[in-house]
Design an enzyme around this catalytic site. Structure first.
Site, PDB file in Angstrom:
ATOM      1  N   ILE A  93       0.937  -1.218   0.161  1.00 31.19           N
ATOM      2  CA  ILE A  93       0.034  -0.172  -0.023  1.00 31.19           C
ATOM      3  C   ILE A  93       0.941   1.270   0.051  1.00 31.19           C
ATOM      4  CG2 ILE A  93      -2.079  -1.037   1.156  1.00 31.19           C
ATOM      5  CD1 ILE A  93      -1.059   0.241   3.565  1.00 31.19           C
ATOM      6  N   SER A  94       2.102   1.215   0.444  1.00 30.73           N
ATOM      7  CA  SER A  94       2.925   2.322   0.304  1.00 30.73           C
ATOM      8  C   SER A  94       4.401   2.005   0.464  1.00 30.73           C
ATOM      9  CB  SER A  94       2.510   3.354   1.372  1.00 30.73           C
ATOM     10  OG  SER A  94       3.413   4.427   1.713  1.00 30.73           O
ATOM     11  N   THR A  95       5.187   2.899  -0.041  1.00 32.33           N
ATOM     12  CA  THR A  95       6.686   2.452   0.197  1.00 32.33           C
ATOM     13  C   THR A  95       7.090   4.172   0.069  1.00 32.33           C
ATOM     14  OG1 THR A  95       7.110   0.805  -0.904  1.00 32.33           O
ATOM     15  CG2 THR A  95       8.902   2.169  -0.902  1.00 32.33           C
ATOM     16  N   GLY A  97      10.517   6.980   2.057  1.00 32.87           N
ATOM     17  CA  GLY A  97      12.097   6.920   2.539  1.00 32.87           C
ATOM     18  C   GLY A  97      12.208   6.129   3.646  1.00 32.87           C
ATOM     19  N   TYR A  98      11.209   5.508   4.552  1.00 34.14           N
ATOM     20  CA  TYR A  98      11.692   4.964   5.780  1.00 34.14           C
ATOM     21  C   TYR A  98      10.690   3.679   5.844  1.00 34.14           C
ATOM     22  CZ  TYR A  98      14.243   9.235   6.386  1.00 34.14           C
ATOM     23  OH  TYR A  98      15.254  10.202   6.347  1.00 34.14           O
ATOM     24  N   GLY A  99      10.146   3.268   4.911  1.00 32.71           N
ATOM     25  CA  GLY A  99       9.625   2.044   5.215  1.00 32.71           C
ATOM     26  C   GLY A  99       8.597   1.360   4.052  1.00 32.71           C
ATOM     27  N   ILE A 100       8.638  -0.037   3.925  1.00 31.53           N
ATOM     28  CA  ILE A 100       7.633  -0.697   2.849  1.00 31.53           C
ATOM     29  C   ILE A 100       6.557  -1.065   3.638  1.00 31.53           C
ATOM     30  CG2 ILE A 100       7.541  -2.253   0.893  1.00 31.53           C
ATOM     31  CD1 ILE A 100      10.679  -1.905   0.947  1.00 31.53           C
ATOM     32  N   ASP A 307       7.666  15.122  12.232  1.00 29.38           N
ATOM     33  CA  ASP A 307       6.828  14.917  11.131  1.00 29.38           C
ATOM     34  C   ASP A 307       5.586  14.859  10.795  1.00 29.38           C
ATOM     35  OD1 ASP A 307       7.348  14.501   8.247  1.00 29.38           O
ATOM     36  OD2 ASP A 307       7.504  12.303   8.384  1.00 29.38           O
TER      37      ASP A 307
END
Length: 439
Positions: A93-95, A97-100, A307
């Site tokens: 569902i998302s990738t 800079g800091y996680g897949i 963030d």
């Protein structure tokens, strides 16, 4: 010396469950249930054999597959109305800079590659320990505005993700080349590949081909076709050219309805708000109250999320009113949803020191750093705010900055407004819908 518990800053250094050189924080049942559905040791035949396999196909044989009635709708992009998760698989569902990030059933599973040379495994736990610490120390309904991970596994071998990505990339390259009648090769241009993939990904014929080849070639319950271009950008980024995708962390979260940035006017009204701007006021107010209550806690006036932005705020069902007391006021939220702050990877609070944030900041910051960035991103995400003159004018008080002290919406200088600034701000008539239960 007393035994530390998850209400104390020292909790981040505890290792409740050890498995060889790995550590599990939180609920082992959740973690082991998810892990039992992953094959961390899956590997595939050399790429040259995959190339030889595709030599058995040409445009005519692909056409016969396209004419077949079978289609696996989970290979449509998730934003496509035709998408449907027909299997109990992990869906990408998302990738970032800091996680897949993947979704499975009612859970979200996040894989984070960690640069082990920079940080020890226990120095990368902020995403679990900070929200857990806050949740256990906050006393009122404000604790409901935090997303706590269900479990976190540290120092796990994650090479399978990069290996899987390369296998899927090679499959897509060879499939597209076969469709175009080109000579088969595993060499590629990023620009050419992405253009070809993006042109085809929504085609029902292409999805039929994926329905045939993904099970045959990949044979995995991890579906990365959705948003594959984001994964491509992650792994192919030049700054990761020599990166070793070896070890990292696995974090399990409850599944949210949406991230806050996904709500448009139509959805806001569907969720019960009078307008999109009222919805924006709602998430701003809930985040402000959360920060104020955190700053009331002993030794927590150093809290930073670092963030705070709409896509790091998640929306969940709310089955009962949320009531938060502040001085002589009572803020009452009867909405059918609640917002909750997520992604504490760069956060710090009390004695929980986060080396990632410590290395990034050159000057001292407090809550104002977060809300300065938050307001900038709100205005960028929702230009509709400008239609509400009173609200937009008020928000500008958070972003009275110049190019010399603000870079890409982030403060470069130290501005340490007291939390009373935020307290006074939310007492204005802008938020009268929620003050003393007026809504």
């Amino acid at each position: 010396m007393g035994v530390a518990n998850d209400s104390s800053p020292e909790y981040q250094w505890m290792s409740p469950h050890r498995l060889s050189d790995t550590v599990i924080l939180g609920d082992c049942l959740y973690f082991n249930n998810i892990m039992s559905q992953l094959d961390l040791h899956q590997n595939w035949a050399p790429s040259v054999r995959l190339l030889n396999y595709f030599k058995n196909f040409n445009r005519e044989t692909l056409l016969k597959i396209e004419e077949n009635d079978y289609i696996n709708s989970s290979f449509f992009q998730q934003k496509d109305k035709r998408f449907y998760p027909i299997n109990d698989d992990f869906y990408h569902i998302s990738t970032g800079g800091y996680g897949i990030v993947f979704k499975i059933d009612n859970y979200v599973v996040k894989f984070v590659f960690e640069a082990t040379k920079l940080y020890s495994p226990m120095e990368t736990t902020a995403e679990f320990t900070v929200p857990k610490f806050l949740y256990n120390n906050l006393k009122g309904d404000e604790k409901k505005l935090i997303v706590c991970a269900l479990a976190m596994g540290l120092n796990y071998k994650l090479t399978f993700l990069h290996t899987l990505y390369k296998r899927v990339l090679n499959m897509l390259l060879l499939l597209i080349q076969t469709m175009d009648g080109q000579e088969l090769s595993l060499r590629y241009s990023s620009k050419v590949f992405l253009k070809a993939f993006n042109e085809r990904k929504d085609s029902i014929k292409f999805v039929k081909l994926l329905s045939h080849f993904y099970p045959a070639v990949i044979n995995s319950n991890i579906n990365v076709i959705n948003y594959f271009n984001r994964m491509f950008h992650f792994f192919e980024h030049e700054k990761r050219t020599n990166y070793e995708y070896e070890r990292g962390n696995i974090i399990i979260f409850p599944l949210a309805l949406y991230s806050a940035d996904k709500v448009d006017t139509e959805l806001a009204i569907k969720l019960g708000f009078k307008s999109l701007v009222q919805y924006i006021k709602f998430i701003f107010l809930q985040m402000a109250l959360l920060y104020i209550k955190i700053y009331e806690l002993p030794r927590c006036d150093n809290f930073l999320h670092a963030d705070l932005k709409p896509d790091n705020i998640l929306l969940f069902d709310s089955n009962e009113p949320i009531i938060i007391h502040l001085k002589d006021k009572k803020f009452v939220f009867n909405e059918r949803i609640k917002s909750a702050l997520n992604d504490f990877d760069f956060s710090q609070v009390a004695g929980i020191i986060n080396k990632k944030i410590k290395n990034n900041f050159k000057v001292e910051h407090n809550w104002y750093y977060d809300f300065h960035f938050f307001v900038h991103t709100l205005l960028k995400t929702y230009p509709e705010i400008e239609k509400d003159i009173e609200f937009s004018t008020a928000l500008e008080e958070f972003i009275m900055c110049t190019k010399t002290d603000c870079d890409k919406y982030r403060l470069k200088v130290s501005i340490l407004h007291p939390i009373s600034f935020l307290e006074k701000f939310i007492m204005r008539d802008i938020f009268s819908d929620w003050i003393n239960g007026r809504n």
